[in-house]
Design an enzyme around this catalytic site. Structure first.
Site, PDB file in Angstrom:
ATOM      1  CG  HIS A   1       0.270   7.063   5.559  1.00 30.34           C
ATOM      2  ND1 HIS A   1       1.399   7.535   6.192  1.00 30.34           N
ATOM      3  CD2 HIS A   1       0.491   5.745   5.350  1.00 30.34           C
ATOM      4  CE1 HIS A   1       2.276   6.539   6.351  1.00 30.34           C
ATOM      5  NE2 HIS A   1       1.744   5.438   5.850  1.00 30.34           N
TER       6      HIS A   1
ATOM      7  CG  HIS B   1      -0.233   1.267   7.655  1.00 32.02           C
ATOM      8  ND1 HIS B   1       0.752   0.939   8.553  1.00 32.02           N
ATOM      9  CD2 HIS B   1       0.361   2.047   6.703  1.00 32.02           C
ATOM     10  CE1 HIS B   1       1.898   1.503   8.155  1.00 32.02           C
ATOM     11  NE2 HIS B   1       1.684   2.177   7.039  1.00 32.02           N
ATOM     12  CD  GLU B   2      -0.764   2.151   3.021  1.00 29.33           C
ATOM     13  OE1 GLU B   2      -0.415   3.339   2.879  1.00 29.33           O
ATOM     14  OE2 GLU B   2       0.040   1.232   3.226  1.00 29.33           O
TER      15      GLU B   2
ATOM     16  CG  LEU C   1       7.073   1.638   1.417  1.00 30.14           C
ATOM     17  CD1 LEU C   1       6.409   1.874   0.068  1.00 30.14           C
ATOM     18  CD2 LEU C   1       8.311   0.766   1.255  1.00 30.14           C
TER      19      LEU C   1
ATOM     20  N   GLY D   1       0.839  -1.188   0.000  1.00 31.43           N
ATOM     21  CA  GLY D   1       0.000   0.000   0.000  1.00 31.43           C
ATOM     22  C   GLY D   1       0.875   1.241   0.000  1.00 31.43           C
TER      23      GLY D   1
HETATM   24 ZN    ZN Z   1       2.798   3.609   5.863  1.00 31.54          ZN
END
Ligand code: ZN
Length: 182
Positions: free
Chosen positions: A138, A134-135, A93, A49
């Site tokens: 962001h 999680h994504e 990342l 992702g």
């Molecule tokens: Zn992340």
């Protein structure tokens, strides 16, 4: 298409609330090119992702793999359908070379638009529920390290050496497993 630079923890773009995509933006070549680039960047770094702010673009767009094919979530809205949580190892990342354990509700409803503005809605459990949360975090300037279980944050090398993956499973932006907590 091009591979975009990934913002790392400490960059302010990761800490702001991203803006929604407006209906008229879906048709613009710039937006569609950005979607292509976001996907290519996720593939380049072998992520499961990637959220737009991670490539310095504070808009509410995520690309992720929920089953086989990557898909886009634009202006996603998550509703928790349970207070029961799963715990799994996460990585990001934007927080390279680290892992930590995070608990998240294990059953959610997701409403979003695809990259062409078509609405969609799912109920998700297990890994797809974890990666989606999680994504989407962001987009609100939240990193998994904000939610990590204290004392589990680990460097990747030590995580590989010492974390008991049989007990906890694994999840990160790069490769993911999740397991229900007893
Ligand atoms: Zn992340």
């Amino acid at each position: 298409m091009s591979i975009l630079k990934v913002a790392r923890m400490g960059h302010p773009v990761l800490r702001q609330v991203s803006r929604p995509i407006e209906p008229e933006e879906y048709k613009s070549p710039e937006f569609q090119r950005f979607c292509d680039d976001l996907l290519e960047t996720m593939d380049e770094y072998e992520g499961a992702g990637l959220a737009a702010p991670q490539v310095h673009m504070p808009v509410r767009v995520v690309v992720l793999v929920l089953s086989d094919e990557p898909e886009f979530l634009v202006n996603p809205v998550i509703t928790h359908l349970t207070e029961e949580c799963d715990t799994s190892w996460e990585g990001c990342l934007s927080v390279p070379e680290m892992r930590g354990r995070v608990s998240r509700p294990n059953h959610i409803r997701l409403e979003a638009f695809d990259r062409f503005g078509k609405p969609k809605a799912y109920e998700l459990q297990g890994f797809p529920a974890v990666v989606t949360q999680h994504e989407c975090d962001h987009l609100d300037g939240i990193l998994y390290v904000d939610r990590v279980e204290p004392r589990t944050l680990s460097f990747l090398e030590e995580y590989r050496r010492y974390a008991n993956l049989d007990d906890y499973g694994e999840f990160d932006d790069e490769d993911i497993h999740t397991e229900e907590e007893e």
